[in-house]
Design a protein around this motif. Sequence first.
Motif, PDB file in Angstrom:
ATOM      1  N   LYS A 153       1.031   4.131  -2.905  1.00 53.49           N
ATOM      2  CA  LYS A 153       0.849   5.562  -2.592  1.00 53.49           C
ATOM      3  C   LYS A 153       2.008   6.386  -3.148  1.00 53.49           C
ATOM      4  O   LYS A 153       1.811   7.462  -3.723  1.00 53.49           O
ATOM      5  N   LYS A 154       3.219   5.851  -3.010  1.00 52.19           N
ATOM      6  CA  LYS A 154       4.406   6.547  -3.509  1.00 52.19           C
ATOM      7  C   LYS A 154       4.384   6.643  -5.038  1.00 52.19           C
ATOM      8  O   LYS A 154       4.635   7.707  -5.615  1.00 52.19           O
ATOM      9  N   HIS A 158     -10.361  -0.806  -4.007  1.00 54.73           N
ATOM     10  CA  HIS A 158      -9.062  -1.318  -3.567  1.00 54.73           C
ATOM     11  C   HIS A 158      -8.403  -2.053  -4.727  1.00 54.73           C
ATOM     12  O   HIS A 158      -9.043  -2.371  -5.719  1.00 54.73           O
ATOM     13  N   THR A 193       0.837  -1.207   0.000  1.00 63.45           N
ATOM     14  CA  THR A 193       0.000   0.000   0.000  1.00 63.45           C
ATOM     15  C   THR A 193       0.872   1.257   0.000  1.00 63.45           C
ATOM     16  O   THR A 193       0.600   2.206  -0.736  1.00 63.45           O
ATOM     17  N   GLN A 194       1.939   1.257   0.789  1.00 61.99           N
ATOM     18  CA  GLN A 194       2.840   2.411   0.822  1.00 61.99           C
ATOM     19  C   GLN A 194       3.538   2.606  -0.524  1.00 61.99           C
ATOM     20  O   GLN A 194       3.696   3.743  -0.991  1.00 61.99           O
ATOM     21  N   PRO A 238      -3.143  11.417  -4.937  1.00 67.19           N
ATOM     22  CA  PRO A 238      -2.995  10.431  -3.859  1.00 67.19           C
ATOM     23  C   PRO A 238      -3.800   9.156  -4.113  1.00 67.19           C
ATOM     24  O   PRO A 238      -4.836   9.173  -4.769  1.00 67.19           O
ATOM     25  N   PHE A 239      -3.303   8.068  -3.575  1.00 65.15           N
ATOM     26  CA  PHE A 239      -4.035   6.808  -3.524  1.00 65.15           C
ATOM     27  C   PHE A 239      -4.502   6.662  -2.081  1.00 65.15           C
ATOM     28  O   PHE A 239      -3.692   6.527  -1.173  1.00 65.15           O
ATOM     29  N   VAL A 240      -5.808   6.720  -1.858  1.00 71.48           N
ATOM     30  CA  VAL A 240      -6.332   6.763  -0.489  1.00 71.48           C
ATOM     31  C   VAL A 240      -7.036   5.479  -0.067  1.00 71.48           C
ATOM     32  O   VAL A 240      -7.652   5.437   0.994  1.00 71.48           O
ATOM     33  N   HIS A 241      -6.932   4.435  -0.852  1.00 74.25           N
ATOM     34  CA  HIS A 241      -7.588   3.176  -0.520  1.00 74.25           C
ATOM     35  C   HIS A 241      -6.549   2.117  -0.150  1.00 74.25           C
ATOM     36  O   HIS A 241      -5.368   2.412  -0.030  1.00 74.25           O
ATOM     37  N   GLN A 242      -6.983   0.880   0.004  1.00 75.32           N
ATOM     38  CA  GLN A 242      -6.105  -0.212   0.415  1.00 75.32           C
ATOM     39  C   GLN A 242      -5.625  -1.004  -0.794  1.00 75.32           C
ATOM     40  O   GLN A 242      -6.281  -1.047  -1.828  1.00 75.32           O
ATOM     41  N   SER A 269       1.786   6.432  -7.002  1.00 76.99           N
ATOM     42  CA  SER A 269       0.662   7.284  -7.394  1.00 76.99           C
ATOM     43  C   SER A 269       1.040   8.759  -7.321  1.00 76.99           C
ATOM     44  O   SER A 269       0.752   9.538  -8.237  1.00 76.99           O
ATOM     45  N   GLN A 270       1.679   9.153  -6.231  1.00 73.12           N
ATOM     46  CA  GLN A 270       2.059  10.557  -6.063  1.00 73.12           C
ATOM     47  C   GLN A 270       3.150  10.954  -7.053  1.00 73.12           C
ATOM     48  O   GLN A 270       3.110  12.027  -7.640  1.00 73.12           O
TER      49      GLN A 270
END
Length: 157
Positions: free
Chosen positions: A11-12, A45, A7-8, A21-25, A14-15
């Motif tokens: 998120k990285k 997700h 997930t981390q 941002p990626f705000v889901h699981q 995606s940004q």
Amino acid sequence: MTDEQLTQLIKKVSQEYFGKPFVHQANFNPRLKTTGGRFHLKDRHIDINPKMYQVFGMETLVGVIKHELCHYHLYNEGLPSQHKDREFKVLLKQVGGLRFAPSLKKQTHKTLHIYQCSNCGRVYQRVRKLDTKRYICGKCRGKLKFVKDLKLSPENN
């Protein structure tokens, strides 16, 4: 790599590549057999096939993540997000994601059966076995005899 680390990473990515941002699981799903990942429309997700990382490494995993994030961000913006849609193809090319996940199919070893005509000497190579009592040479109508089997490696297929 755990689901939290995945997930981390998503998120990285995606940004960094999408600026959003990626705000889901996200999680690894070992039940995925023929696909690299899956974006779920209902709860948004992302599932990733763990073999994309285990077998092919981080570069392929990031390519699959970019592919799924293209679905994710286009869907969130209300744009067409299917593989056939132009917007999807353009965004995927911009971020450098994988269009197709690498194949996980096991390559099989093939065997070539070699037959030779006892009359004219013509050689036949077949993947499937042949009944030498039933089939004859196509050139001279002579009897066929079995010579040998050749094992082919997957690289030669």
